[in-house]
Design a protein around this motif. Structure first.
Motif, PDB file in Angstrom:
ATOM      1  N   SER A  57      22.891 -30.369 -23.411  1.00 28.23           N
ATOM      2  CA  SER A  57      22.522 -29.030 -22.955  1.00 28.23           C
ATOM      3  C   SER A  57      23.169 -27.962 -23.844  1.00 28.23           C
ATOM      4  O   SER A  57      22.568 -26.927 -24.143  1.00 28.23           O
ATOM      5  CB  SER A  57      22.958 -28.817 -21.502  1.00 28.23           C
ATOM      6  OG  SER A  57      22.288 -29.706 -20.640  1.00 28.23           O
ATOM      7  N   SER A  58      24.397 -28.207 -24.272  1.00 28.77           N
ATOM      8  CA  SER A  58      25.100 -27.276 -25.154  1.00 28.77           C
ATOM      9  C   SER A  58      24.581 -27.349 -26.581  1.00 28.77           C
ATOM     10  O   SER A  58      24.629 -26.362 -27.318  1.00 28.77           O
ATOM     11  CB  SER A  58      26.601 -27.568 -25.150  1.00 28.77           C
ATOM     12  OG  SER A  58      27.146 -27.418 -23.855  1.00 28.77           O
ATOM     13  N   CYS A  59      24.078 -28.517 -26.964  1.00 25.80           N
ATOM     14  CA  CYS A  59      23.577 -28.736 -28.331  1.00 25.80           C
ATOM     15  C   CYS A  59      22.189 -29.365 -28.240  1.00 25.80           C
ATOM     16  O   CYS A  59      22.026 -30.573 -28.488  1.00 25.80           O
ATOM     17  CB  CYS A  59      24.517 -29.647 -29.101  1.00 25.80           C
ATOM     18  SG  CYS A  59      26.239 -29.105 -29.094  1.00 25.80           S
ATOM     19  N   PRO A  60      21.180 -28.571 -27.877  1.00 22.75           N
ATOM     20  CA  PRO A  60      19.851 -29.129 -27.630  1.00 22.75           C
ATOM     21  C   PRO A  60      19.181 -29.744 -28.851  1.00 22.75           C
ATOM     22  O   PRO A  60      18.221 -30.502 -28.710  1.00 22.75           O
ATOM     23  CB  PRO A  60      19.054 -27.924 -27.109  1.00 22.75           C
ATOM     24  CG  PRO A  60      19.808 -26.733 -27.578  1.00 22.75           C
ATOM     25  CD  PRO A  60      21.247 -27.130 -27.613  1.00 22.75           C
ATOM     26  N   GLY A  61      19.692 -29.450 -30.033  1.00 23.84           N
ATOM     27  CA  GLY A  61      19.107 -30.028 -31.241  1.00 23.84           C
ATOM     28  C   GLY A  61      19.731 -31.338 -31.654  1.00 23.84           C
ATOM     29  O   GLY A  61      19.482 -31.822 -32.763  1.00 23.84           O
ATOM     30  N   GLY A  62      20.535 -31.937 -30.779  1.00 27.94           N
ATOM     31  CA  GLY A  62      21.161 -33.216 -31.111  1.00 27.94           C
ATOM     32  C   GLY A  62      22.347 -33.052 -32.046  1.00 27.94           C
ATOM     33  O   GLY A  62      23.027 -32.037 -32.047  1.00 27.94           O
ATOM     34  N   LYS A  63      22.585 -34.067 -32.868  1.00 22.25           N
ATOM     35  CA  LYS A  63      23.789 -34.068 -33.688  1.00 22.25           C
ATOM     36  C   LYS A  63      23.837 -32.918 -34.710  1.00 22.25           C
ATOM     37  O   LYS A  63      24.913 -32.328 -34.911  1.00 22.25           O
ATOM     38  CB  LYS A  63      23.978 -35.419 -34.386  1.00 22.25           C
ATOM     39  CG  LYS A  63      25.424 -35.596 -34.850  1.00 22.25           C
ATOM     40  CD  LYS A  63      25.613 -36.762 -35.779  1.00 22.25           C
ATOM     41  CE  LYS A  63      25.562 -38.073 -35.053  1.00 22.25           C
ATOM     42  NZ  LYS A  63      25.978 -39.198 -35.948  1.00 22.25           N
ATOM     43  N   PRO A  64      22.733 -32.559 -35.384  1.00 22.53           N
ATOM     44  CA  PRO A  64      22.817 -31.393 -36.276  1.00 22.53           C
ATOM     45  C   PRO A  64      23.220 -30.121 -35.535  1.00 22.53           C
ATOM     46  O   PRO A  64      23.980 -29.312 -36.058  1.00 22.53           O
ATOM     47  CB  PRO A  64      21.390 -31.293 -36.849  1.00 22.53           C
ATOM     48  CG  PRO A  64      20.865 -32.677 -36.780  1.00 22.53           C
ATOM     49  CD  PRO A  64      21.430 -33.242 -35.508  1.00 22.53           C
ATOM     50  N   SER A  65      22.717 -29.963 -34.320  1.00 21.36           N
ATOM     51  CA  SER A  65      23.095 -28.811 -33.511  1.00 21.36           C
ATOM     52  C   SER A  65      24.577 -28.870 -33.136  1.00 21.36           C
ATOM     53  O   SER A  65      25.275 -27.851 -33.125  1.00 21.36           O
ATOM     54  CB  SER A  65      22.243 -28.750 -32.247  1.00 21.36           C
ATOM     55  OG  SER A  65      22.593 -27.662 -31.439  1.00 21.36           O
ATOM     56  N   LEU A  66      25.064 -30.067 -32.847  1.00 20.44           N
ATOM     57  CA  LEU A  66      26.483 -30.253 -32.558  1.00 20.44           C
ATOM     58  C   LEU A  66      27.326 -29.889 -33.776  1.00 20.44           C
ATOM     59  O   LEU A  66      28.341 -29.199 -33.657  1.00 20.44           O
ATOM     60  CB  LEU A  66      26.743 -31.700 -32.147  1.00 20.44           C
ATOM     61  CG  LEU A  66      28.203 -32.107 -31.956  1.00 20.44           C
ATOM     62  CD1 LEU A  66      28.850 -31.313 -30.832  1.00 20.44           C
ATOM     63  CD2 LEU A  66      28.306 -33.613 -31.693  1.00 20.44           C
ATOM     64  N   ALA A  67      26.884 -30.338 -34.952  1.00 17.89           N
ATOM     65  CA  ALA A  67      27.618 -30.021 -36.179  1.00 17.89           C
ATOM     66  C   ALA A  67      27.633 -28.525 -36.443  1.00 17.89           C
ATOM     67  O   ALA A  67      28.635 -27.973 -36.906  1.00 17.89           O
ATOM     68  CB  ALA A  67      26.996 -30.762 -37.363  1.00 17.89           C
ATOM     69  N   LYS A  68      26.531 -27.856 -36.122  1.00 15.60           N
ATOM     70  CA  LYS A  68      26.485 -26.400 -36.308  1.00 15.60           C
ATOM     71  C   LYS A  68      27.451 -25.707 -35.352  1.00 15.60           C
ATOM     72  O   LYS A  68      28.101 -24.715 -35.714  1.00 15.60           O
ATOM     73  CB  LYS A  68      25.061 -25.893 -36.079  1.00 15.60           C
ATOM     74  CG  LYS A  68      24.865 -24.396 -36.381  1.00 15.60           C
ATOM     75  CD  LYS A  68      25.193 -24.075 -37.827  1.00 15.60           C
ATOM     76  CE  LYS A  68      24.642 -22.723 -38.269  1.00 15.60           C
ATOM     77  NZ  LYS A  68      25.103 -21.593 -37.526  1.00 15.60           N
ATOM     78  N   LEU A  69      27.543 -26.213 -34.130  1.00 11.18           N
ATOM     79  CA  LEU A  69      28.501 -25.656 -33.174  1.00 11.18           C
ATOM     80  C   LEU A  69      29.920 -25.810 -33.712  1.00 11.18           C
ATOM     81  O   LEU A  69      30.721 -24.870 -33.657  1.00 11.18           O
ATOM     82  CB  LEU A  69      28.372 -26.367 -31.828  1.00 11.18           C
ATOM     83  CG  LEU A  69      29.375 -25.947 -30.744  1.00 11.18           C
ATOM     84  CD1 LEU A  69      29.145 -24.499 -30.327  1.00 11.18           C
ATOM     85  CD2 LEU A  69      29.283 -26.874 -29.529  1.00 11.18           C
ATOM     86  N   VAL A  70      30.227 -26.992 -34.227  1.00 11.87           N
ATOM     87  CA  VAL A  70      31.546 -27.225 -34.817  1.00 11.87           C
ATOM     88  C   VAL A  70      31.798 -26.246 -35.958  1.00 11.87           C
ATOM     89  O   VAL A  70      32.859 -25.624 -36.044  1.00 11.87           O
ATOM     90  CB  VAL A  70      31.671 -28.676 -35.329  1.00 11.87           C
ATOM     91  CG1 VAL A  70      32.968 -28.861 -36.120  1.00 11.87           C
ATOM     92  CG2 VAL A  70      31.617 -29.652 -34.165  1.00 11.87           C
ATOM     93  N   TYR A  71      30.814 -26.108 -36.823  1.00 12.65           N
ATOM     94  CA  TYR A  71      30.964 -25.217 -37.978  1.00 12.65           C
ATOM     95  C   TYR A  71      31.182 -23.773 -37.529  1.00 12.65           C
ATOM     96  O   TYR A  71      32.100 -23.094 -38.009  1.00 12.65           O
ATOM     97  CB  TYR A  71      29.725 -25.315 -38.870  1.00 12.65           C
ATOM     98  CG  TYR A  71      29.831 -24.454 -40.108  1.00 12.65           C
ATOM     99  CD1 TYR A  71      30.377 -24.963 -41.292  1.00 12.65           C
ATOM    100  CD2 TYR A  71      29.397 -23.126 -40.105  1.00 12.65           C
ATOM    101  CE1 TYR A  71      30.501 -24.181 -42.418  1.00 12.65           C
ATOM    102  CE2 TYR A  71      29.527 -22.335 -41.231  1.00 12.65           C
ATOM    103  CZ  TYR A  71      30.075 -22.863 -42.387  1.00 12.65           C
ATOM    104  OH  TYR A  71      30.199 -22.075 -43.500  1.00 12.65           O
TER     105      TYR A  71
END
Length: 226
Positions: free
Chosen positions: A60-74
């Motif tokens: 829910s926080s990163c709806p685009g999966g792992k690339p979205s998660l990586a963008k959140l981290v970045y």
């Protein structure tokens, strides 16, 4: 005011605070795992477990999966926190805007950039390595393209600010000034000078301030100003 209205007013900041704390926990867990294990070997389930959240919450926080998660981290690593605060409202930017002397502005900007580069370097390196190893991963490739486009767009802020003050050297359009800022503050340049060449971060910061001033500002007696 009804009791229901009061609850709505007070619950909204609490929800925002909770969401912010969740984003921070996710970004911290994911960042630590990606830097330690690499992007490819970090799973969403592992991040959720380390962050102490449900996998569904992670998606829910990163709806685009792992690339979205990586963008959140970045993004959170770049900002230094998970606050949804515009860059222009952050103290370091305010100090630059409040400074009257253009050379001093760029000295402050170089200090801020060095601090950011120190934070973001491990994450950026992991993402570059993953993209090089997986050229068919469109999501990851798009992520790096988006990061660079955002960096270039962000470089327009200081360029436009100097232009508005009449501090840019004559004949230098703000767009070209932004491109020079973008290149000079790249993570790759920071890595080469501090790791390959063995410069200290203080030496890099001083070099960056001098290069920015030489490239962007009007210099007395400059022959190429027209």
């Amino acid at each position: 005011m009804t009791e229901q209205s009061k609850r709505r007013r007070y619950s909204s900041p609490l929800r925002q605070e909770h969401a912010q704390a969740t984003r921070q926990k996710i970004a911290t867990a994911a960042g630590e795992l990606m830097v330690a294990k690499g992007y490819a070997d970090t799973t969403m389930a592992e991040v959720a477990r380390e962050a102490g959240v449900a996998v569904q919450t992670l998606y829910s926080s990163c709806p685009g999966g792992k690339p979205s998660l990586a963008k959140l981290v970045y993004d959170i690593t770049l900002a230094g926190d998970s606050q949804r605060l515009a860059q222009s409202d952050r103290p370091a930017i305010q100090a630059i805007l409040d400074e009257a002397d253009p050379v001093r502005k760029l000295t402050l900007y170089a200090a801020m950039a060095t601090t950011i580069l120190r934070r973001i370097k491990p994450v950026h390196r992991v993402l570059r390595a993953a993209a090089a190893a997986s050229p068919a991963d469109a999501g990851l490739q798009d992520l790096l393209i988006d990061i660079e486009r955002e960096r270039l767009a962000g470089s327009r802020g200081p360029a436009e600010h100097l232009h508005a003050l009449g501090a840019l050297r004559r004949g230098l359009p703000p767009g070209r000034a932004a491109e020079q800022i973008y290149v000079l503050t790249s993570t790759e340049t920071f890595e080469k000078l501090t790791e390959v060449c063995g410069w200290s971060e203080t030496e890099y910061e001083q070099w960056l301030a001098a290069m920015l001033a030489a490239a962007l500002l009007e210099q007395p007696g400059r022959a190429d100003a027209r």
